[in-house]
Write a protein that holds these residues in place. Structure first.
Motif, PDB file in Angstrom:
ATOM      1  N   ARG A  22      -3.320   2.532  14.252  1.00 30.84           N
ATOM      2  CA  ARG A  22      -3.070   3.648  13.349  1.00 30.84           C
ATOM      3  C   ARG A  22      -3.982   3.668  12.129  1.00 30.84           C
ATOM      4  O   ARG A  22      -4.488   2.633  11.706  1.00 30.84           O
ATOM      5  N   LYS A 153       4.487 -11.254   8.620  1.00 31.32           N
ATOM      6  CA  LYS A 153       3.439 -10.276   8.883  1.00 31.32           C
ATOM      7  C   LYS A 153       2.135 -10.798   8.290  1.00 31.32           C
ATOM      8  O   LYS A 153       1.918 -10.718   7.086  1.00 31.32           O
ATOM      9  N   LYS A 206      10.713  -4.268  17.246  1.00 37.07           N
ATOM     10  CA  LYS A 206      10.305  -4.729  15.918  1.00 37.07           C
ATOM     11  C   LYS A 206      10.436  -3.595  14.914  1.00 37.07           C
ATOM     12  O   LYS A 206       9.949  -2.496  15.165  1.00 37.07           O
ATOM     13  N   GLU A 208       9.897  -2.446  10.712  1.00 43.66           N
ATOM     14  CA  GLU A 208       9.317  -2.831   9.415  1.00 43.66           C
ATOM     15  C   GLU A 208      10.032  -2.027   8.343  1.00 43.66           C
ATOM     16  O   GLU A 208      10.109  -0.802   8.433  1.00 43.66           O
ATOM     17  N   ASP A 222       7.224   2.506   8.933  1.00 38.77           N
ATOM     18  CA  ASP A 222       6.351   2.292  10.082  1.00 38.77           C
ATOM     19  C   ASP A 222       6.736   3.183  11.267  1.00 38.77           C
ATOM     20  O   ASP A 222       7.393   4.198  11.107  1.00 38.77           O
TER      21      ASP A 222
HETATM   22 MG    MG Z   1       1.376  -2.568  12.887  1.00 42.22          MG
END
Ligand code: MG
Ligand code: ATP
Length: 297
Positions: A22, A153, A206, A208, A222
């Motif tokens: 992205r 992260k 997952k 964020e 996200d």
């Molecule tokens: Mg990512």
């Protein structure tokens, strides 16, 4: 790379950063908002592959929006009507206008089933991110209850690292760690139930989260529950124990790309270009999840 696999120049937005998949832009007139543009790039084994998967960015963006609409926690999406007036239609279809959050440096992973990196740790230590699990579990087994298995992260270019909940408390503090864990588990349960009604298993995912500076609220950011951030299985195939495990656990994502690369690349140097057949099959796999969940309907 061509077309939607590239980072576009966009009127009214300044490019800030690009991840493997992205591109992130900010508004020169309002530093509270960001534009997250999903490209058609596909990555595997930490490499961006060439060419992209046509339509992937738009599909994954639609999937995120669909889920944001259905899950009951504050999220970062802010799209007043007409927000995309200056964006070309094909870019708008893969863009989300969001509130800029102060992101937590932790990926909030939830697993309902044992597989992937969780299985590797379990086989060595009987745990996943330090959480002890019952003995005798096999690849693909459903866990007694979903577990929260955070990852640090890592800065760009480095590997994210599975961490224990204690380590997460050191990173973000006790109150936020507990809040992030509880929210992640709640959203996972909610989403699993929705997917299950449609014959799809959400094996793991997952999230964020970040803090919204305007109100201090922990906010889901996200992309969410896309096939890049989640492992989905077909419930019917999963239940058919006569089938080989590989087929029962074939996920609605770029597994086809990973499998092809594993047998056509020695993981040294640059990966080879993807053949058109592999691209088409991957595209069809993304489309299938879309249809199964009823995203376009
Ligand atoms: Mg990512
Ligand atoms: P890669 O995916 O290549 O490992 P990455 O995760 O940094 O790197 P992307 O996922 O492509 O890159 O880019 C999205 C980035 O934007 C992520 O770093 C994510 O944490 C961040 N992000 C997402 N939503 C928000 C938000 N609302 N406010 C601030 N940052 C955000």
């Amino acid at each position: 790379m061509t077309g939607a696999a590239l980072t576009p120049t966009l009127e009214g937005w300044s490019h800030v950063s690009s991840g493997k998949v992205r591109d992130v832009y900010e508004s020169p007139v309002d530093d509270r908002v960001l534009l997250v543009v999903a490209s058609d790039r596909v990555s595997a084994f930490d490499h961006i592959l060439s060419p992209g998967i046509p339509g992937k960015g738009a599909r994954l963006t639609a999937l995120s929006r669909w889920w944001f609409d259905r899950i009951a926690v504050p999220n970062h999406l802010r799209e007043p009507s007409g927000w995309d007036a200056r964006l070309p239609a094909d870019v708008a279809a893969r863009s989300m206008r969001v509130v800029r959050l102060e992101m937590f440096p932790v990926e909030c992973v939830v697993r309902g089933y044992l597989t992937g990196s969780g299985l590797i740790e379990y086989r060595e230590h009987g745990t996943v991110c330090g959480i002890a699990l019952p003995t005798g579990l096999e690849d693909g087994d459903r866990l007694p209850a979903p577990i929260f298995t955070p990852a640090y992260k890592a800065p760009q270019g480095e590997h994210d690292e599975n961490i224990s909940f204690e380590k997460m408390i050191e990173l973000v503090g006790l109150d936020d760690a507990v809040a992030l864990r509880d929210r992640s588990l709640r959203v996972f349960r909610e989403a699993s139930a929705i997917a299950e009604q449609r014959g799809v298993i959400l094996a793991d995912t997952k999230f964020e989260f970040g803090r919204n500076p305007a109100n201090g609220e922990i906010t889901l950011g996200d992309e969410v529950l896309t096939s890049d951030s989640s492992r989905y299985w077909d419930a019917k195939l999963y239940a058919d124990t006569a089938l080989p495990l590989k087929q029962r656990l074939s996920s609605f994502d770029k597994q086809i790309v990973r499998d092809w690369l594993s047998s056509n690349w020695d993981k040294q140097g640059e990966p080879p270009a993807l053949p058109s057949g592999i691209i088409e099959r991957t595209q069809a796999r993304y489309a299938e999840l879309f249809d199964r969940l009823g995203v376009g309907a």
